[in-house]
Write an enzyme that holds these catalytic residues in place. Structure first.
Site, short mmCIF file in Angstrom:
data_model
loop_
_atom_site.label_atom_id
_atom_site.label_comp_id
_atom_site.label_asym_id
_atom_site.label_seq_id
_atom_site.Cartn_x
_atom_site.Cartn_y
_atom_site.Cartn_z
N GLY A 1 9.03 -95.52 -12.31
CA GLY A 1 9.62 -96.60 -11.53
C GLY A 1 11.10 -96.42 -11.40
O GLY A 1 11.68 -95.43 -11.87
N GLY A 2 11.74 -97.40 -10.74
CA GLY A 2 13.18 -97.32 -10.57
C GLY A 2 13.93 -97.39 -11.88
O GLY A 2 15.06 -96.92 -11.99
N PHE A 3 13.29 -97.98 -12.91
CA PHE A 3 13.91 -98.12 -14.22
C PHE A 3 13.87 -96.83 -15.01
O PHE A 3 14.66 -96.60 -15.91
CB PHE A 3 13.18 -99.20 -15.01
N GLY A 4 12.88 -95.95 -14.73
CA GLY A 4 12.67 -94.74 -15.51
C GLY A 4 11.19 -94.41 -15.57
O GLY A 4 10.44 -94.72 -14.65
N LYS B 1 8.73 -96.96 -22.63
CA LYS B 1 9.48 -96.98 -21.36
C LYS B 1 10.85 -96.36 -21.60
O LYS B 1 11.69 -96.94 -22.30
CB LYS B 1 9.62 -98.41 -20.84
N ASP C 1 10.87 -112.52 -12.44
CA ASP C 1 10.27 -111.37 -11.77
C ASP C 1 8.75 -111.36 -11.95
O ASP C 1 8.16 -110.32 -12.24
CB ASP C 1 10.87 -110.06 -12.31
N GLY D 1 3.47 -93.62 -15.92
CA GLY D 1 3.98 -94.13 -14.65
C GLY D 1 5.45 -93.85 -14.47
O GLY D 1 6.13 -93.34 -15.38
N VAL E 1 7.40 -94.12 -17.98
CA VAL E 1 6.63 -94.70 -19.08
C VAL E 1 5.68 -93.63 -19.61
O VAL E 1 4.98 -92.96 -18.85
CB VAL E 1 5.83 -95.94 -18.62
#
Length: 419
Positions: A116-119, A135, A232, A114, A121
């Site tokens: 996401g905004g974090f990076g 991640k 969250d 996947g 996976v």
């Protein structure tokens, strides 16, 4: 060895006694015997003294050395036990990996799970064959608060409904978090999907998931040595393993706080649009506490209850219909008329909505604790009362909110008012 060699150390005494014996005709025989006795006593005393000196400088060090050796053996054995204990603890605690280890674990980032905004996976495998999800966090992470929060909170937790942090990497600009692999991904793809093949969760399973997440959240608030506020909670952060057991994940916004302190002090709001509690936006709504997570959990319940209805609501020309408002009005009519057949709302949806609406009350003090939430989810639906209507609900259309959007891209960072 001759007899002469034996008596050589006492040669002076022997010669002296021999002299007395030869001249004993000039002296009394008693003198000879008295001298012999005195010499023997002196020799015995000297021998004892010599033995004591030998014992003092030879046997004592040997005894001390033996004693020290014995204690050293016991100490080494104790250290070995401690080392084994620490190794066992390390097996349960996050391990630190180098970046080369991460490359090996992910087989050079071969399988991406996947983004996401974090990076990103990636799927990985530890040397023992244990599957993990790696991640890779973005290189530009500011002061690294998210990374520190994740390791310091989830790293100390071992609970059946909290995802386990297996390890981490912090090398140069590289930051990675290694989790246990959750084969069935996140909850959002099951409750918001229009694809019937993804609707593998029946009502009983959804209720079981809701109860499990509630227990996990209760553990975070009350079961740890330090209370943990997640900040969250949302479907995207509820992961399902191969048995569809739910686990809370993503502690990047989490905050530790002493359990005996009910209030939490923060300089900026944290959370996701649609799930963030009102008091995190403005303190005029109330104080920040574990009730902020209760609000987010309530919105999660509303999503789980209404996820299958979002497309149906369009039939009422209601692109602006907000599900919590819509369902409250329906439930209120049912409660007032005592006719539970006038709308197609089953007991499962009624229960999740009643509990969810209790959790999303505007004032934190009006929301139940997670202990009460667990009890409510286990109770009979007819024993649950419909709570007051939250402030956001009205008969007027509410600005459109796409509940099935990717909330992971809508993070808030709002400075609280100083009032």
């Amino acid at each position: 060895m001759s007899i002469y060699d034996v008596i050589s150390p006492f040669r002076f005494e022997v010669d002296f006694l021999a002299c007395l014996h030869e001249k004993q005709y000039h002296q009394s025989i008693l003198t000879f015997y008295a001298a012999s006795v005195i010499i023997i006593v002196l020799d015995i005393a000297l021998l004892i003294l010599v033995l004591l000196m030998i014992g003092r400088f030879l046997f004592s060090p040997l005894c001390v050395l033996s004693f020290l050796t014995y204690n050293l053996f016991k100490l080494i054995k104790r250290v070995d036990n401690i080392e084994r204990f620490l190794q066992n603890q390390n097996a349960l605690s996050p391990s630190r990996y180098s970046y080369n280890d991460i490359i090996t674990i992910t087989r050079n980032f071969k399988e991406k799970l996947g983004q996401g905004g974090f990076g990103s996976v990636y799927k990985g495998r530890l040397p023992g064959g244990y599957l993990v999800a790696v991640k890779m966090l973005g290189k530009l992470m500011g002061d690294g608060e998210d990374f520190i929060n994740e390791v310091s909170t989830i790293g100390r937790i071992h609970h059946v409904h909290v995802v386990q942090l297996v390890g981490f990497c912090a090398e140069g600009s590289y930051r990675a978090l290694v989790y246990e692999y959750m084969a069935n991904g996140s909850l959002d793809k099951y409750i918001f999907s229009s694809n019937k093949e993804n609707r593998i969760l029946n009502m009983d399973k959804l209720l079981e998931i809701a109860l499990s997440v509630a227990k996990g959240l209760h553990y975070l608030h009350q079961g740890c040595n330090m209370g943990i506020l997640h900040f969250d909670i949302k479907p995207h952060n509820i992961l399902l393993d191969h048995k569809l057991t739910p686990k809370i994940s993503d502690f990047g916004l989490a905050k530790l706080h002493p359990k005996d302190h009910s209030l939490v002090f923060m300089s900026a709001a944290r959370g996701t649009i649609g799930y963030i509690a009102p008091e995190l936006i403005s303190r005029s709504f109330g104080t920040i506490s574990h009730k902020s997570d209760v609000y987010s959990f309530g919105m999660l319940l509303m999503d789980m209850a209404g996820g299958r209805r979002h497309n149906d609501l369009k039939a009422e020309n209601s692109s602006q219909v907000y599900y919590p408002s819509w369902i409250y009005d329906k439930l209120n009519v049912m409660e007032m008329s005592k006719n539970f057949d006038i709308f197609e709302i089953d007991d499962f949806e009624r229960k999740l909505c009643k509990v969810g609406l209790s959790c999303i009350q505007t004032r934190p003090m009006d929301r139940p604790s997670m202990t009460n939430v667990v009890e409510m989810l286990q109770a009979d639906v007819d024993s649950l009362q419909l709570p007051p209507k939250p402030f956001f609900s009205s008969s007027d259309p509410v600005p459109s909110i796409n509940i099935s959007m990717d909330y992971s891209k809508s993070e808030l960072s709002i400075i609280l008012e100083n009032k």
